[in-house]
Design an enzyme around this catalytic site. Structure first.
Site, PDB file in Angstrom:
ATOM      1  N   ARG A  53       0.939  -1.192   0.001  1.00  0.00           N
ATOM      2  CA  ARG A  53       0.164  -0.017  -0.127  1.00  0.00           C
ATOM      3  C   ARG A  53       0.877   1.340  -0.034  1.00  0.00           C
ATOM      4  NH1 ARG A  53      -4.477  -0.823   4.644  1.00  0.00           N
ATOM      5  NH2 ARG A  53      -2.959  -2.048   5.645  1.00  0.00           N
ATOM      6  N   ASP A  54       2.133   1.229  -0.043  1.00  0.00           N
ATOM      7  CA  ASP A  54       2.890   2.400  -0.083  1.00  0.00           C
ATOM      8  C   ASP A  54       4.368   2.192  -0.814  1.00  0.00           C
ATOM      9  OD1 ASP A  54       3.346   5.189   0.511  1.00  0.00           O
ATOM     10  OD2 ASP A  54       4.089   4.708   2.719  1.00  0.00           O
ATOM     11  N   ILE A  55       4.334   1.773  -1.870  1.00  0.00           N
ATOM     12  CA  ILE A  55       5.348   1.547  -2.571  1.00  0.00           C
ATOM     13  C   ILE A  55       6.221   2.920  -3.111  1.00  0.00           C
ATOM     14  CG2 ILE A  55       6.661   0.357  -4.707  1.00  0.00           C
ATOM     15  CD1 ILE A  55       6.309  -1.656  -2.354  1.00  0.00           C
TER      16      ILE A  55
END
Length: 152
Positions: free
Chosen positions: A93-95
């Site tokens: 969810r936060d690459i």
């Protein structure tokens, strides 16, 4: 169950899940601490900090193409493990470049990957691997475009 008790249970569950995730392209969790409202996760030390320092920051332009290629490939391997090879699907969810850490040999390790999603939540299309894939594509473009721009 009170709100703080549920938060502690959620945190402990996430820690148990993350501590079982082992892959050469994922940062290893070494320990954790809960004190009052503070929750601290302790990860392995990454000597070269994060990829964003090499793309946007003080070390901008210091990676050659071969190093960039290995970072792109290693990050993809880490994501594939989270999505397909671990016993439950983990959606990051936060690459982004700040969450891709580099070890002594500039090998990438994905950090901050506590985004476990219950299968029924993912099945209804509210969250899927597609979000990570899109973000990964943006990271690849940043690595490639900024490399080309630096060479000109």
């Amino acid at each position: 169950m009170g709100k703080s008790s549920k938060m502690e249970d959620d945190f402990e569950g996430e820690v148990k899940l993350i501590s079982n995730v082992h892959h050469r392209n994922l940062v290893r969790l070494l320990g954790c601490c809960i004190k009052g409202r503070e929750r601290i996760l302790v990860y392995e030390y990454m000597a070269n900090s994060s990829l964003d320092k090499f793309i946007f920051g003080s070390r901008r332009g210091s990676l050659n193409w071969k190093q960039r290629y290995h970072i792109i490939l290693g990050t993809a391997r880490g994501l594939a493990y989270l999505h397909e090879e671990f016993h439950v699907s983990i959606i990051h969810r936060d690459i982004k470049t700040a969450n891709i850490l580099l070890d002594d040999d500039l090998q990438p390790k994905i950090a901050d990957f506590g985004g476990y999603t219950a299968p029924e939540y993912a099945m209804h299309g509210q969250l899927s691997e597609k979000a990570d894939t899109y973000s990964y594509g943006i990271v690849v473009l940043e690595i490639m475009i900024l490399f080309v721009c630096h060479c000109m």
